[in-house]
Design a protein around this motif. Structure first.
Motif, short mmCIF file in Angstrom:
data_model
loop_
_atom_site.label_atom_id
_atom_site.label_comp_id
_atom_site.label_asym_id
_atom_site.label_seq_id
_atom_site.Cartn_x
_atom_site.Cartn_y
_atom_site.Cartn_z
N LYS A 131 0.81 -1.23 0.00
CA LYS A 131 0.00 0.00 0.00
C LYS A 131 0.84 1.28 0.00
O LYS A 131 0.49 2.25 -0.66
CB LYS A 131 -0.99 0.00 1.16
CG LYS A 131 -0.37 0.03 2.51
CD LYS A 131 -1.41 -0.05 3.61
CE LYS A 131 -0.73 -0.10 4.95
NZ LYS A 131 -1.67 -0.30 6.02
N LEU A 132 1.96 1.29 0.70
CA LEU A 132 2.79 2.50 0.74
C LEU A 132 3.49 2.74 -0.60
O LEU A 132 3.52 3.86 -1.11
CB LEU A 132 3.80 2.41 1.88
CG LEU A 132 4.58 3.66 2.19
CD1 LEU A 132 3.64 4.84 2.43
CD2 LEU A 132 5.46 3.45 3.40
N ARG A 133 4.03 1.67 -1.17
CA ARG A 133 4.67 1.79 -2.48
C ARG A 133 3.64 2.18 -3.55
O ARG A 133 3.91 3.00 -4.42
CB ARG A 133 5.34 0.48 -2.84
CG ARG A 133 6.33 0.60 -3.97
CD ARG A 133 7.12 -0.65 -4.15
NE ARG A 133 6.89 -1.53 -3.00
CZ ARG A 133 7.41 -2.70 -2.83
NH1 ARG A 133 8.19 -3.20 -3.70
NH2 ARG A 133 7.15 -3.43 -1.76
N LEU A 134 2.46 1.60 -3.45
CA LEU A 134 1.38 1.92 -4.37
C LEU A 134 1.00 3.41 -4.27
O LEU A 134 0.86 4.10 -5.28
CB LEU A 134 0.18 1.04 -4.03
CG LEU A 134 -0.98 0.95 -4.98
CD1 LEU A 134 -0.54 0.49 -6.36
CD2 LEU A 134 -2.02 -0.03 -4.44
N ALA A 135 0.89 3.91 -3.05
CA ALA A 135 0.56 5.32 -2.84
C ALA A 135 1.66 6.23 -3.39
O ALA A 135 1.37 7.22 -4.07
CB ALA A 135 0.34 5.60 -1.35
N ASN A 136 2.92 5.90 -3.11
CA ASN A 136 4.03 6.73 -3.58
C ASN A 136 4.12 6.77 -5.10
O ASN A 136 4.33 7.82 -5.70
CB ASN A 136 5.35 6.24 -2.99
CG ASN A 136 5.48 6.60 -1.53
OD1 ASN A 136 4.90 7.56 -1.05
ND2 ASN A 136 6.25 5.81 -0.80
N LYS A 137 3.95 5.62 -5.73
CA LYS A 137 3.98 5.57 -7.20
C LYS A 137 2.80 6.33 -7.79
O LYS A 137 2.94 7.02 -8.80
CB LYS A 137 3.98 4.12 -7.69
CG LYS A 137 5.28 3.40 -7.47
CD LYS A 137 5.19 1.98 -8.02
CE LYS A 137 6.49 1.23 -7.88
NZ LYS A 137 6.41 -0.11 -8.47
#
Length: 76
Positions: free
Chosen positions: A57-63
């Motif tokens: 979820k964090l990587r998804l949000a950052n991308k």
């Protein structure tokens, strides 16, 4: 919550939490209006990345933040 859809299992929480993280950042930075309405463009970016296999979820949000800002419509 896991939802089965056409033989794919979707982790609805990952998408929802990613959207909340990204939308909060974009609203605070002024890149997105501060409304309670869902930004369809941001949600579409997140769902597309999720379908491609990004589940963190964090990587998804950052991308999604990076892509949202890169595709930002130019002011006329």
């Amino acid at each position: 919550m896991l939802v089965e859809r056409d033989l794919k299992v979707l982790n609805v929480e990952a998408v929802g939490e990613s959207y909340a993280i990204a939308a909060n950042y974009l609203r605070k930075s002024g890149a997105m209006p501060d409304t309670c309405l869902t930004n369809e463009r941001l949600l579409e970016i997140i769902v597309r990345m999720f379908y491609r296999g990004e589940g963190n979820k964090l990587r998804l949000a950052n991308k999604a933040i990076a892509q949202f800002q890169a595709e930002r419509p130019e002011a006329a």
